[in-house]
Design a protein around this motif. Structure first.
Motif, PDB file in Angstrom:
ATOM      1  N   LEU A 354       0.815  -1.216   0.000  1.00 17.02           N
ATOM      2  CA  LEU A 354       0.000   0.000   0.000  1.00 17.02           C
ATOM      3  C   LEU A 354       0.852   1.272   0.000  1.00 17.02           C
ATOM      4  O   LEU A 354       0.363   2.370   0.274  1.00 17.02           O
ATOM      5  N   MET A 438      -7.470   3.131   0.847  1.00 17.18           N
ATOM      6  CA  MET A 438      -6.213   3.679   1.361  1.00 17.18           C
ATOM      7  C   MET A 438      -5.752   4.868   0.511  1.00 17.18           C
ATOM      8  O   MET A 438      -5.189   5.832   1.029  1.00 17.18           O
ATOM      9  N   SER A 442      -5.106   8.713   1.669  1.00 18.98           N
ATOM     10  CA  SER A 442      -3.874   9.453   1.362  1.00 18.98           C
ATOM     11  C   SER A 442      -4.202  10.826   0.791  1.00 18.98           C
ATOM     12  O   SER A 442      -3.612  11.830   1.182  1.00 18.98           O
TER      13      SER A 442
END
Lengths: 521, 244
Positions: A354, A438, A442
């Motif tokens: 990730l 994810m 971010s």
């Protein structure tokens, strides 16, 4: 609000498992992540807050600034005292403590709180490079998995948590003062009081830890070694030319003329093509020209996939081997080695799969923090597409890891190895699905999308809450459900939900619903 | 590139950094954006770069509304913050190369142009050094070299004259900017140094409390001013004292 959440969690565990250790484990994990959080803040103390940076410009000694910053950090940590009070208070109420029990509980609260702070200082002083953020993130994931397991599997999951809780409480140092709670109960064992010895040692280390943190606080302007104006690798033509001109001792250092020649050769504009290890090379071939530019931007130091995966897989097989060998002598110890080893391995694997490089790193500009990508013409979709490919290329290895882990571990939980293998495959699919949310986090972390109380923030918060619930809920059904024709579509749906969340957030992003900057803490 | 702001509103809590601003900026001009601290100068640049999102109104570039998904429009704008966004561990040359690639501006002739710019800004001997070993002024010059080499249609510069650059660097920047404006580039820069703004701008944009108080060529402002030698100082004095 956090304290209330902790109280509800402790109350539910204490009531449903009818076992003290599981509830203590909940408080323990809470405090352990708190300690990691404080440790991170203490490591970053010289740059953690803007007022400390501002004090640098005033005629104030580093020692005074350090004292001020430490005092501020510890004052902020007082919120955790409330967590401890509420957590232990709830537990005391659930265990129907007597009056003397309540009186004895009073000193336990500051002891537990002090232990948390002392551990944070110990970690920050002795292990400043430790990946505190990654460990905190993985504990959060574990907590979510545990919650889903309790909701889905009910009593068997609770039995498992009850089973591992005493050892976990002993292994995590934040659990030591909590275990003293046992002394307040009618059938408490006085041997537990022996834990005061290691607790005392941690407290004893506090003064030294603070001294180390203070010493590290001194501001040093980075001064690099002398000019690394050397011929870059691959510029053999220039190197060969300079070798003819310069004597051997200085031939690697280039003067202005050689620099000019190097620039005119256009070498600095030429992108390194497929001169990587195998995995990086596969990714490089797959990326479009624009995505290669973005990969260079996000990972300016170069892609490091093969090397990291070699380390991860080596650690995994070491964990398997150790747990197998030691497990033959002591199955209990073998299981623990496997569990801890797997936690470390998966922490690294998740950070690797990730990863986002430096693309979302924030820089201070005019009093706000702006993510680097926002200063350049880089779109939400193209940066995401590159990072998704970066994840996909690593997915076979992640699948291998999850499948092997589950195949090995599931017999401990009464499942067959083929069942474990299928569960591992499903977990791998869900890890892939997690890439999308994810990415959203971010982008969101570098913006002020939810930082102000306004309708848009509330809409986004509701959107995040609903999508997280859906993602974890459907994912849980996908993993737990025994019926294959239900579980596999649920795994697919989970990935789809992740993707939908990513696309919907993209709509907010593209229509300028928020700024790509945020105010510093 | 023609830039048009139509009723642009940007508020931070109760403060209006831009209060329904409307402007039309024709290409080929150097525009100094002036105003007291907190007047909204940087917010204006951030809105134009797509970093800050307007609460109302819109930005139109060549009559097309600018949103963050319009990468085609965004890549025609170069934002230079007061502290350039660079990759610390990488050398000056590598930073420039990466930025040029991001703008798709690494075509033929780039090497010569980069060499010339590095020479002009005294960065040539440092070309292979990592930027974290440079001084503040050299860092800014690195960003400027990337900007000049990328040569976008709109340059947005936040406080370029308070960047720690030496006089040679400032002089080189001014020469290149003037030449670029003559080729139709639009250059917007913020500054607090009135002397520079007076000598180095075709048009002055004075912002006060989020409102545009002036957006005129210097000649026009000079004609209206009582103190012809200190036009901008007089304007600032009037802002402070209120209209006489």
């Amino acid at each position: 609000m956090f304290s209330v959440f902790l109280a509800i969690m402790v109350f539910n565990l204490s009531q449903s498992s009818l076992h003290l250790d599981a509830a203590l484990l909940a408080i323990n994990l809470w405090l352990f992540t708190t300690a990691l959080f404080y440790a991170t803040n203490l490591v970053k103390l010289p740059t953690h807050s803007w007022d400390v940076v501002a004090l640098r410009f005033l005629p104030v000694s580093d020692a005074t600034t350090a004292s001020w910053a430490l005092d501020k950090s510890f004052r902020q940590a007082l919120f955790s005292l409330l967590d401890v009070m509420v957590g232990l208070g709830t537990l005391g109420a659930c265990e129907h403590l007597s009056l003397s029990g309540w009186i004895a509980l009073a000193p336990l609260v500051p002891l537990t709180f002090g232990m948390t702070l002392a551990l944070a200082a110990f970690g920050a002083a002795r292990f400043p490079q430790a990946p505190y953020g990654v460990v905190t993130g993985n504990i959060f994931v574990l907590a979510v998995v545990a919650y889903i397991a309790i909701r889905a599997a009910g009593p068997s999951a609770l039995r498992f948590i009850d089973h591992i809780a005493p050892t976990c409480n002993l292994l995590l140092p934040t659990g030591w003062p909590l275990l003293l709670f046992d002394l307040l109960l009618p059938d408490g064992k006085w041997a537990t009081a022996l834990l005061l010895i290691p607790i005392g040692m941690v407290f004893w280390s506090f003064r030294d830890s603070i001294a180390i943190i203070r010493a590290r606080f001194a501001y040093l302007e980075p001064i690099l070694a002398e000019a690394p104006d050397l011929v870059p690798e691959g510029e053999t033509e220039v190197e060969a030319a300079s070798a003819e001109v310069y004597p051997p001792m200085v031939q690697r250092r280039i003067g202005v003329t050689a620099i000019e020649e190097s620039i005119l050769s256009g070498q600095f504009l030429v992108r390194q093509e497929c001169n990587f290890p195998w995995l990086e090379c596969r990714l490089w071939i797959w990326l479009s020209e624009r995505e290669k530019t973005l990969a260079e931007f996000a990972f300016p130091g170069g892609l490091a996939l093969t090397k990291m995966w070699k380390i991860i897989l080596w650690q995994f097989f070491l964990t398997l081997g150790l747990s197998f060998v030691i497990g033959m002598a002591s199955p209990f110890l073998g299981h623990w080695i496997f569990g801890i080893g797997l936690f470390i391995v998966f922490s690294q694997a998740m950070a690797q799969v990730l990863g986002t490089g430096v693309a979302f790193g924030a820089l201070l500009n005019g009093g706000v923090q702006i993510p680097i990508y926002a200063a350049y013409p880089i779109s939400y979709l193209e940066l995401s597409r590159m990072l998704i490919k970066y994840s996909i290329i690593q997915m076979p290895l992640m699948m291998l890891l999850t499948t092997a882990s589950f195949t090995y571990a599931m017999p401990f939980f009464g499942l067959s190895r083929p069942e474990g293998m299928i569960l591992g495959l499903k977990a791998g699919v869900l890890f892939f699905g997690a890439r999308f949310p994810m990415l959203v986090f971010s982008f969101s972390a570098g913006s002020n999308d939810t930082s102000r109380m306004r309708l848009m923030s509330l809409v986004l918060l509701a959107f995040f809450a609903v999508s997280a619930g859906l993602f974890f809920g459907v994912g849980a059904i996908g993993v737990m459900n025994q019926t294959e024709w239900v579980s596999w579509p649920c795994c697919g749906l989970c990935v789809f939900i992740g993707y939908a969340v990513f696309r919907i957030y993209g709509r907010f992003y593209h229509t300028n619903c928020f700024d790509l900057m945020r105010e510093p803490r | 590139m023609k830039i048009e702001l139509r009723g642009l509103l940007k508020a931070y809590r109760s403060t209006r950094a831009l209060d329904y601003v409307s402007l039309e900026i024709e290409p080929g001009q150097i525009i100094s954006v002036l105003g007291v601290n907190g007047a909204g100068k940087t917010t204006l640049l951030r809105c134009l770069a797509g970093i800050a999102a307007p609460d109302a109104g819109g930005i139109f570039l060549e009559n097309e509304e600018f949103h963050r998904d319009r990468l085609d429009l965004r890549s025609r704008i170069y934002l230079m913050p007061d502290f350039p966004f660079l990759f610390w561990e990488q050398s000056i040359l590598r930073n420039i190369a990466m930025i040029l690639r991001l703008y798709n501006a690494d075509g033929a002739g780039t090497e010569t142009r980069v060499l010339q710019l590095l020479r002009e800004f005294d960065l040539l001997p440092l070309a292979f050094r990592p930027v974290n070993s440079l001084s503040r002024g050299q860092l800014y010059k690195t960003g400027l070299v990337a900007l000049l080499a990328a040569d976008r249609e709109v340059w947005l510069l936040d406080e370029p004259f308070a960047s720690g650059m030496d006089p040679q660097g400032i002089d080189a920047f001014r020469r290149y900017a003037r030449e670029a404006a003559s080729r139709g580039r639009t250059i917007l820069y913020t500054t607090q140094i009135l002397d520079i703004a007076e000598r180095f701008s075709d048009r002055v944009c004075l912002i006060h409390k989020g409102e545009i108080r002036a957006f005129d060529p210097l000649e026009k402002l000079r004609a209206q001013a009582q103190d012809k030698d200190n036009v901008l100082q007089e304007m600032f004095r009037q802002l402070r004292e209120g209209p006489s």
